[in-house]
Design a protein around this motif. Structure first.
Motif, PDB file in Angstrom:
ATOM      1  N   SER A   1      45.845  27.657  32.152  1.00  0.00           N
ATOM      2  CA  SER A   1      46.058  29.111  32.037  1.00  0.00           C
ATOM      3  C   SER A   1      45.412  29.888  33.186  1.00  0.00           C
ATOM      4  N   GLU A   2      44.480  29.259  33.895  1.00  0.00           N
ATOM      5  CA  GLU A   2      43.784  29.988  34.960  1.00  0.00           C
ATOM      6  C   GLU A   2      44.349  29.709  36.356  1.00  0.00           C
TER       7      GLU A   2
ATOM      8  N   LYS B   1      48.252  30.400  24.798  1.00  0.00           N
ATOM      9  CA  LYS B   1      47.455  29.642  23.828  1.00  0.00           C
ATOM     10  C   LYS B   1      47.503  28.140  24.130  1.00  0.00           C
TER      11      LYS B   1
ATOM     12  N   PRO C   1      41.308  25.127  33.076  1.00  0.00           N
ATOM     13  CA  PRO C   1      42.433  25.296  32.146  1.00  0.00           C
ATOM     14  C   PRO C   1      43.697  25.700  32.914  1.00  0.00           C
TER      15      PRO C   1
ATOM     16  N   ARG D   1      45.863  27.324  27.676  1.00  0.00           N
ATOM     17  CA  ARG D   1      44.388  27.343  27.685  1.00  0.00           C
ATOM     18  C   ARG D   1      43.797  26.008  27.229  1.00  0.00           C
ATOM     19  N   ASN D   2      44.591  25.194  26.526  1.00  0.00           N
ATOM     20  CA  ASN D   2      44.090  23.914  26.008  1.00  0.00           C
ATOM     21  C   ASN D   2      44.519  22.710  26.841  1.00  0.00           C
TER      22      ASN D   2
ATOM     23  N   ASN E   1      48.822  35.258  29.866  1.00  0.00           N
ATOM     24  CA  ASN E   1      48.906  33.921  30.456  1.00  0.00           C
ATOM     25  C   ASN E   1      50.113  33.093  30.006  1.00  0.00           C
TER      26      ASN E   1
END
Ligand SMILES: [Mn+2]
Ligand SMILES: [Mn+2]
Ligand SMILES: [Mn+2]
Ligand SMILES: [Mn+2]
Lengths: 219, 219
Positions: free
Chosen positions: B148-149, B209, B146, B212-213, B193
Motif C-alpha cells: 500500500s505504500e 485493506k 507494505p 496493507r497486508n 490506497n
DNA sequence: AGCTCAATTTAGAGTAATCTAAAAAATATT
DNA sequence: AATATTTTTTAGATTACTCTAAATTGAGCT
C-alpha cells in the motif's frame, strides 16, 4: 464438533482393551489403562454413551458402537503414522516416539493425515511392528507368536513388541533385540519362560515377562 | 511442569501484540487477538503474572518477562517450522496450514523440534514469509514495505503477508498474488490506497485493506 | 438363600478456563 | 475541575475433567 483429548483417549483405551468376543470392557480395566480413578471412568462412560460412541449399562461394562470404533481406529491410524514419521523422517528412536505420538494423534485434520500417509509411502506397520489401519480402518494381520512360546531350537525374526513404554524398549535396545533381528531359542524354562537365545552370534538371557512382549515370525 | 495450551496461546498473543517500545499490551488488545472476553484475559494475566512469565499491574497492561519471551518465541518457532513442514513436505497450500500449526505448536518435545528443523534444512522463513526464530530465539529481519505504500511506477517482489487467515490467503491465490511474484504498481489512490498493479502481464485491482497486508521487497 | 467381598457408581468437592453483568478505575471531554 | 465515556476488574456462574470417600450392586461361596 470434535471430541476432547480426554474423550479420544478413552475411546482408544476401550478399543485397545476390547479384544474379547463381544468386546465388553470393565470400568477398572479402563481406569488401569489410563492410570485414572474408576469414578472418573464412570463419569466419562456416561458422557460417551450419551454421544452414542459406546454402549454402556451400569455395572455391565462398555463396548464401542460403530461410530466409536471408527473414531478409535482413526486415532490408532494417526498415532502410528506419526510414529513412522518420527522414526523414518526425523530419525528418532523407537523408544522415544510413543509419548509424542500420544499428543500428535489428537491433531484434527483428515487432509493432514491423508497427506502424511502418502508422504510416508502408505506404511503398513509402525516402528513397534503394529499394523496401521488404512483410511477405511482396515489393516494387515500377520502370523506372529510371543517369543516366550518358542521351543528350544526354534528360529524366527523379531517383528513386533506388545509394549511401547520407553523403559522396555530401551532395555531391548541394550540387548540388541530390535525389529528385524533373527533369533534362535536355546533354552526356555518350563516354569517361568526364562529364555536363553542366540542373536547375531551372541548369547542372551531374557525374563519370561520380557519374552512375552516380543513377537516373532517363525522361520 | 509444562504450560496449558491456553497459557501458551496467551503468551504468543502478547508477543505478537508487543511490537511497541516497552512492549506493554492492553487487556482488550489480547481479548480481541484471542477472540475471548476481557474478563477471561484479566484472569489469565493474574495467573501468568504469578508464574512470572509476564509483568502485570491492574489497569496498566502486561509485558513478557525474559522467561515469557523465551517461551513465546519458541512457540512461534514451532508454529512456523510446522507450517514449513506442511507445505514443503506434505504439499499443503499456504492458506490451509495456519490452523493446523496452531495445534501442532503445542506438542511438547525440544528434541522433536530440533529434528524437524534439521529435516527441513533450517528454513529461515515460513510459507507466509515470516521469519523463523532459531533455537536461540534469534531470527533474520528483511527490508520490507507494505504494498500500500508503494508509489506508481515502483516495482518489487511479494515476500510476505501480515495476515494468515484462510479467507485472505485464498483471495490472494485467486488474484495470483503468492510469495515470490514480481509486481509493478500502476496507480495508488492517495485517499484509501486502492491500487492497480501489474502481475505477470495481467493488470490487477486491490483494496487498500488487502494491500496493507502484503509485504514487498522493492527492486 | 443368605453372606461376603470386589467392582462399580454416586456424592461431594476442587481446578482450569470460560462467560455475562455489575462495579471500579482510568482517560477523555466539556 | 467536574462529568462522561471507555477500559478493566470483580462477582457470580457454568462446563469439563478429575479426585476421595461413601454407598450400592452383583457375583461367588457357604
Ligand atoms: Mn505408540
Ligand atoms: Mn493421546
Ligand atoms: Mn501461522
Ligand atoms: Mn495454538
Amino acid at each position: 464438533m470434535g471430541l476432547s483429548y480426554a474423550e479420544e483417549n478413552y475411546l482408544k483405551a476401550i478399543l485397545k482393551l476390547s479384544g474379547s468376543p463381544d468386546g465388553t470392557v470393565s470400568t477398572n480395566a479402563i481406569a488401569a489403562q489410563l492410570d485414572t480413578s474408576a469414578a472418573s471412568v464412570t463419569d466419562m462412560l456416561k458422557k460417551l454413551s450419551d454421544k452414542e460412541l459406546i454402549t454402556y449399562q451400569r455395572y455391565k461394562g462398555a463396548s464401542l458402537t460403530d461410530d466409536g470404533q471408527r473414531i478409535a481406529t482413526t486415532l490408532v491410524r494417526k498415532h502410528r503414522l506419526w510414529e513412522v514419521f518420527l522414526v523414518q523422517s526425523l530419525g528418532m528412536t523407537w523408544d522415544e516416539v510413543h509419548e509424542i505420538a500420544e499428543e500428535l494423534e489428537h491433531i484434527q485434520s483428515d487432509r493432514l493425515i491423508d497427506r502424511l500417509d502418502h508422504f510416508l509411502g502408505h506404511p503398513k506397520f509402525d516402528p513397534h511392528g503394529d499394523p496401521i489401519p488404512n483410511a477405511q480402518g482396515k489393516y494387515t494381520l500377520r502370523a506372529q507368536i510371543p517369543l516366550s512360546e518358542l521351543k528350544p531350537g526354534q528360529e524366527g525374526i523379531v517383528i513386533g513388541v506388545r509394549e511401547d513404554e520407553t523403559s522396555f524398549l530401551k532395555h531391548l535396545n541394550e540387548k540388541g533385540l530390535t525389529l528385524g533381528k533373527s533369533i534362535k531359542v536355546i533354552t526356555n524354562d518350563d516354569y517361568d519362560n526364562t529364555l536363553s537365545l542366540q542373536v547375531e552370534g551372541h548369547e542372551l538371557n531374557l525374563s519370561g515377562k520380557v519374552a512375552r512382549n516380543i513377537m516373532i515370525k517363525t522361520t
